[in-house]
Every structure is written in C-alpha cells, then in structure tokens.
Scaffold this active site. Structure first.
Site, PDB file in Angstrom:
ATOM      1  N   GLY A 155       1.519  16.257   3.956  1.00 58.47           N
ATOM      2  CA  GLY A 155       0.588  16.096   2.841  1.00 58.47           C
ATOM      3  C   GLY A 155      -0.555  17.083   3.020  1.00 58.47           C
ATOM      4  O   GLY A 155      -0.424  18.109   3.687  1.00 58.47           O
ATOM      5  N   ARG A 156      -1.681  16.707   2.447  1.00 63.18           N
ATOM      6  CA  ARG A 156      -2.856  17.590   2.454  1.00 63.18           C
ATOM      7  C   ARG A 156      -3.203  18.055   3.883  1.00 63.18           C
ATOM      8  O   ARG A 156      -3.349  19.251   4.135  1.00 63.18           O
ATOM      9  CB  ARG A 156      -4.028  16.777   1.884  1.00 63.18           C
ATOM     10  CG  ARG A 156      -5.133  17.591   1.310  1.00 63.18           C
ATOM     11  CD  ARG A 156      -6.299  16.679   0.978  1.00 63.18           C
ATOM     12  NE  ARG A 156      -5.916  15.438   0.320  1.00 63.18           N
ATOM     13  CZ  ARG A 156      -6.266  15.102  -0.907  1.00 63.18           C
ATOM     14  NH1 ARG A 156      -6.994  15.920  -1.625  1.00 63.18           N
ATOM     15  NH2 ARG A 156      -5.908  13.946  -1.424  1.00 63.18           N
ATOM     16  N   ILE A 157      -3.332  17.115   4.821  1.00 65.34           N
ATOM     17  CA  ILE A 157      -3.752  17.502   6.176  1.00 65.34           C
ATOM     18  C   ILE A 157      -2.608  18.220   6.897  1.00 65.34           C
ATOM     19  O   ILE A 157      -2.819  19.242   7.547  1.00 65.34           O
ATOM     20  CB  ILE A 157      -4.225  16.274   6.990  1.00 65.34           C
ATOM     21  CG1 ILE A 157      -5.397  15.583   6.274  1.00 65.34           C
ATOM     22  CG2 ILE A 157      -4.645  16.684   8.395  1.00 65.34           C
ATOM     23  CD1 ILE A 157      -5.887  14.288   6.935  1.00 65.34           C
ATOM     24  N   ALA A 237      -2.361  10.317  13.240  1.00 64.30           N
ATOM     25  CA  ALA A 237      -2.149   9.577  11.986  1.00 64.30           C
ATOM     26  C   ALA A 237      -2.871   8.227  12.074  1.00 64.30           C
ATOM     27  O   ALA A 237      -4.065   8.132  11.751  1.00 64.30           O
ATOM     28  CB  ALA A 237      -0.666   9.415  11.727  1.00 64.30           C
ATOM     29  N   ARG A 238      -2.179   7.223  12.507  1.00 63.18           N
ATOM     30  CA  ARG A 238      -2.736   5.883  12.674  1.00 63.18           C
ATOM     31  C   ARG A 238      -1.991   5.191  13.796  1.00 63.18           C
ATOM     32  O   ARG A 238      -0.802   5.439  13.999  1.00 63.18           O
ATOM     33  CB  ARG A 238      -2.526   5.049  11.407  1.00 63.18           C
ATOM     34  CG  ARG A 238      -3.617   5.168  10.364  1.00 63.18           C
ATOM     35  CD  ARG A 238      -4.909   4.461  10.791  1.00 63.18           C
ATOM     36  NE  ARG A 238      -5.927   4.518   9.765  1.00 63.18           N
ATOM     37  CZ  ARG A 238      -6.804   5.515   9.600  1.00 63.18           C
ATOM     38  NH1 ARG A 238      -6.788   6.560  10.395  1.00 63.18           N
ATOM     39  NH2 ARG A 238      -7.701   5.466   8.632  1.00 63.18           N
ATOM     40  N   GLU A 267      -6.634  -0.963  17.855  1.00 62.92           N
ATOM     41  CA  GLU A 267      -7.903  -0.309  18.233  1.00 62.92           C
ATOM     42  C   GLU A 267      -9.054  -1.305  18.141  1.00 62.92           C
ATOM     43  O   GLU A 267      -9.062  -2.127  17.233  1.00 62.92           O
ATOM     44  CB  GLU A 267      -8.181   0.866  17.285  1.00 62.92           C
ATOM     45  CG  GLU A 267      -7.234   2.015  17.485  1.00 62.92           C
ATOM     46  CD  GLU A 267      -7.515   3.162  16.513  1.00 62.92           C
ATOM     47  OE1 GLU A 267      -8.616   3.228  15.920  1.00 62.92           O
ATOM     48  OE2 GLU A 267      -6.610   3.993  16.337  1.00 62.92           O
ATOM     49  N   HIS A 285     -10.123   8.026  18.451  1.00 66.99           N
ATOM     50  CA  HIS A 285     -10.075   8.130  16.985  1.00 66.99           C
ATOM     51  C   HIS A 285     -11.216   9.025  16.456  1.00 66.99           C
ATOM     52  O   HIS A 285     -12.058   8.563  15.682  1.00 66.99           O
ATOM     53  CB  HIS A 285     -10.145   6.729  16.353  1.00 66.99           C
ATOM     54  CG  HIS A 285      -9.608   6.679  14.949  1.00 66.99           C
ATOM     55  ND1 HIS A 285      -8.953   5.605  14.428  1.00 66.99           N
ATOM     56  CD2 HIS A 285      -9.654   7.588  13.939  1.00 66.99           C
ATOM     57  CE1 HIS A 285      -8.615   5.828  13.176  1.00 66.99           C
ATOM     58  NE2 HIS A 285      -9.033   7.042  12.855  1.00 66.99           N
ATOM     59  N   ILE A 286     -11.210  10.273  16.915  1.00 68.98           N
ATOM     60  CA  ILE A 286     -12.313  11.181  16.554  1.00 68.98           C
ATOM     61  C   ILE A 286     -11.839  12.408  15.783  1.00 68.98           C
ATOM     62  O   ILE A 286     -12.582  13.384  15.669  1.00 68.98           O
ATOM     63  CB  ILE A 286     -13.089  11.660  17.807  1.00 68.98           C
ATOM     64  CG1 ILE A 286     -12.137  12.277  18.844  1.00 68.98           C
ATOM     65  CG2 ILE A 286     -13.932  10.543  18.399  1.00 68.98           C
ATOM     66  CD1 ILE A 286     -12.837  13.112  19.898  1.00 68.98           C
TER      67      ILE A 286
HETATM   68  C1  DGY Z   1      -9.793   8.401   8.283  1.00 70.57           C
HETATM   69  O1  DGY Z   1     -10.626   8.882   7.527  1.00 70.57           O
HETATM   70  O2  DGY Z   1      -8.823   7.774   7.889  1.00 70.57           O
HETATM   71  C2  DGY Z   1     -10.035   8.609   9.735  1.00 70.57           C
HETATM   72  O3  DGY Z   1      -8.916   8.294  10.489  1.00 70.57           O
HETATM   73  C3  DGY Z   1     -11.218   7.777  10.175  1.00 70.57           C
HETATM   74  O4  DGY Z   1     -10.878   6.431  10.086  1.00 70.57           O
END
Ligand code: DGY
Length: 327
Positions: A155-157, A237-238, A267, A285-286
């Site tokens: 996707g975008r990222i 991602a997550r 988390e 998560h930075i």
């Molecule tokens: C997002 O914007 O989804 C980043 O992971 C921060 O939560």
C-alpha cells in the site's frame, strides 16, 4: 458554550492550542494510559476524543458514552477501533493517513539494516566491555544490498519502502490482496509473487500490511517454515500480524536467521522470551516517531476533530456510512 473534547494521551502544545480555539479541552498530559472503565468515565459529557492506538473503542465503550460524536485517532492504523460499532452508535471515526508514510518507510529500512548487520547486539557487546578488537569472523551479518526483499503489503507505505530500497539494488517481490497495475510495478521495479512463493524466495521479508481478521497471524509456524534459514523478518505493521510464540520458537531453533520488530502482540507487555534472544532487534513501536511526523499526526487528528464537530465531514473519515445514516 464550547463543545467538550477529551485528548486521551499527551500531545504537543501547538495541538492543544489549536484545539482550544474551538473546544473546551481536557487533556491527559500526564500520559497515564486510561483503563477502559476510566476512559468511559472521562468521556462523559464529551462530544469527541482524540485517541491513540492504545485506546480501544468498541461497542462496550460506546454504549456508555451516548453524547460522543467522533473519535479521532492519531494513528494511521485503526484496528483498535470497531468501525461497525462506531457506525452503529452514530460516531465518526478518523485516522491520520499520509503524514507518517515517509517516516515509517525510513524506519523499515533502518530496522532491516540494523537487523541484517546485528547493530544492537554489537553495541551491547561493546557496552559490556567485551570487545577485544576487530577480527575477521566477528559479528558477521547479511547484506541488504542486492538481496531479494519481499514486501508483504504494498500500500502507501509499502510502496515508499520499495522506493527507498532502490539504492540497495535489490530484487523486490511483493504480495498484496490486489495486484498493482503493470505500469506501477515497472515504476517501482517490483514483481508480484504469491505469499508462499515470496516467503520461499526472499532473503528479507518486510511486513507492512494492516491488521485485520484476515491478517491475524499472517506469519505463523507454517510460514516461518517456508522461509529460508538465512532469512530476516521485519515487522513494522502491527503486533498480531506475526504469531510471536511461533516466531520465538523459529528464532530459537535457528529456523530463520533474525527478526527486527517494532510491534508486538499484547503491547506493551511483549513476550519476555523475545528479550532473551540475541538474534532480534527490538524497538518500542516507534516507526512513525520522528518529531515532525508525530506533530503532523497530532495536528491531522485535531483537524479531523474540528471538521467532525463543525462541518460534520472530517477529511479522514473511516466509516462514511455514518454520514449516510445521518442524512
Ligand atoms: C500508526 O499510526 O498506526 C502507528 O503505528 C502508531 O500507532
């Protein structure tokens, strides 16, 4: 009388000043995460909330907050928001797409390099005073340049990650739900591969796909078993996209070489076994945490909030059906 808005975590002074022009603001500048019960209590009398990805918005919360009209997250990910529940309660939900794309893409490359070249492990050894001087076979890593990199989620990222990687002259494979147009594939110099093929062929696998029911444990024991033993896995991602228990087993067994993780299941209470592993690079998560980007995220959420409570049509609305219900 000004409408009341809750800001659930600490934000920048500029964001608060902007919000205060429009609303009566209560802000959690102490940044102590609210429990679900506390969040519900603090939302009483509020018409909107600026929330973070650590705040869960679901039917149980919304049932207790009948006056709420909008939840505006300062995150692009929105797996913490139950959109159907929001629509059911007539609550607009928004996120912050676009403003963090470049920073997250930068960080994905940073984490890939740090993991491939064992940066944190090397630094820890140095800090412990254990370095005896450089020698040929010490702390050998793998190269990002000319590697086969598989990006899951273009996707975008993901697309910006592909552009960033170009300087390393990699072969890039990708898999997504919908394939890119041939023109875009050519422009990005990427080739589509089904998930299993991508996992088999890649030296480095980068995960940058949304967390949904479909992507829960997208990488588990089966997938780790398909990867090369020399492969490196990067997750920006997550948490939940990767089965952390399966990953720990694979890393312990040398089933894959290493992992770079910015996100975790449960988390901030990550599986303690991860902390004992040498072949992981861990960050809290930075990926989006550059100063200008976090400021832009906060301002985007604030603008969404102002639009939601004034025009009723915020730019980054995630559940447009809520407007149709109101019409
Ligand atoms: C997002 O914007 O989804 C980043 O992971 C921060 O939560």
């Amino acid at each position: 009388m000004k409408k009341k808005v809750l800001v659930t975590r600490a934000v920048f002074d500029e964001t608060l000043a902007y919000l205060a022009q429009h609303f009566d603001i209560t802000s959690n500048q102490a940044d102590q995460k609210y429990s679900p019960a506390e969040l519900a209590a603090r939302l009483q009398g509020m018409e909107a909330a600026l929330i973070s990805s650590t705040d869960r918005v679901d039917d149980s919360l919304l049932s207790r907050c009948p006056g709420l009209k909008a939840v505006c997250s300062f995150s692009v990910g929105y797996n913490h928001i139950d959109l159907a529940a929001c629509s059911g309660h007539g609550v607009m939900a928004t996120n912050t797409p676009g403003v963090l794309t470049d920073s997250v893409a930068d960080f994905a490359v940073c984490l890939a390099l740090a993991t491939c070249r064992r940066l944190t492990e090397s630094e820890a050894m140095l800090r412990r005073g254990e370095w005896k001087g450089t020698h040929l076979k010490e702390l050998l890593g793998v190269d990002l340049h000319h590697a086969t990199v598989g990006i899951c989620g273009l996707g975008r990222i993901g697309q910006v990650i592909a552009r960033r990687l170009r300087g390393f002259e990699p072969r890039i494979l990708y898999c997504t739900r919908g394939r890119l147009t041939p023109d875009l594939e050519r422009e990005l110099e990427v080739a589509f591969a089904p998930k299993d093929e991508l996992l088999r062929r890649s030296d480095i696998v980068i995960l940058i796909l949304p967390y949904t029911h479909e992507t829960h444990h997208y990488i588990g024991a089966r997938e780790l078993g398909l990867m090369k033993r020399s492969a490196v896995l990067i997750n920006v991602a997550r948490g939940g996209v990767v089965d952390d228990v399966a990953l720990i087993e694979a890393l312990n067994a040398g089933r894959i070489r290493a992992a770079g993780l910015d996100v975790y299941e449960n988390e901030p209470n990550l599986n303690p076994a991860l902390l004992g592993l040498k072949n992981v690079v861990l960050s809290p998560h930075i990926a989006s945490a550059s100063e200008p980007t976090r400021q832009a995220m906060a301002m985007t959420a604030a603008r969404n909030c102002v639009a939601a409570l004034t025009t009723g049509d915020p730019p980054n609305l995630l559940n447009p059906e809520v407007l149709r219900q109101k019409a």
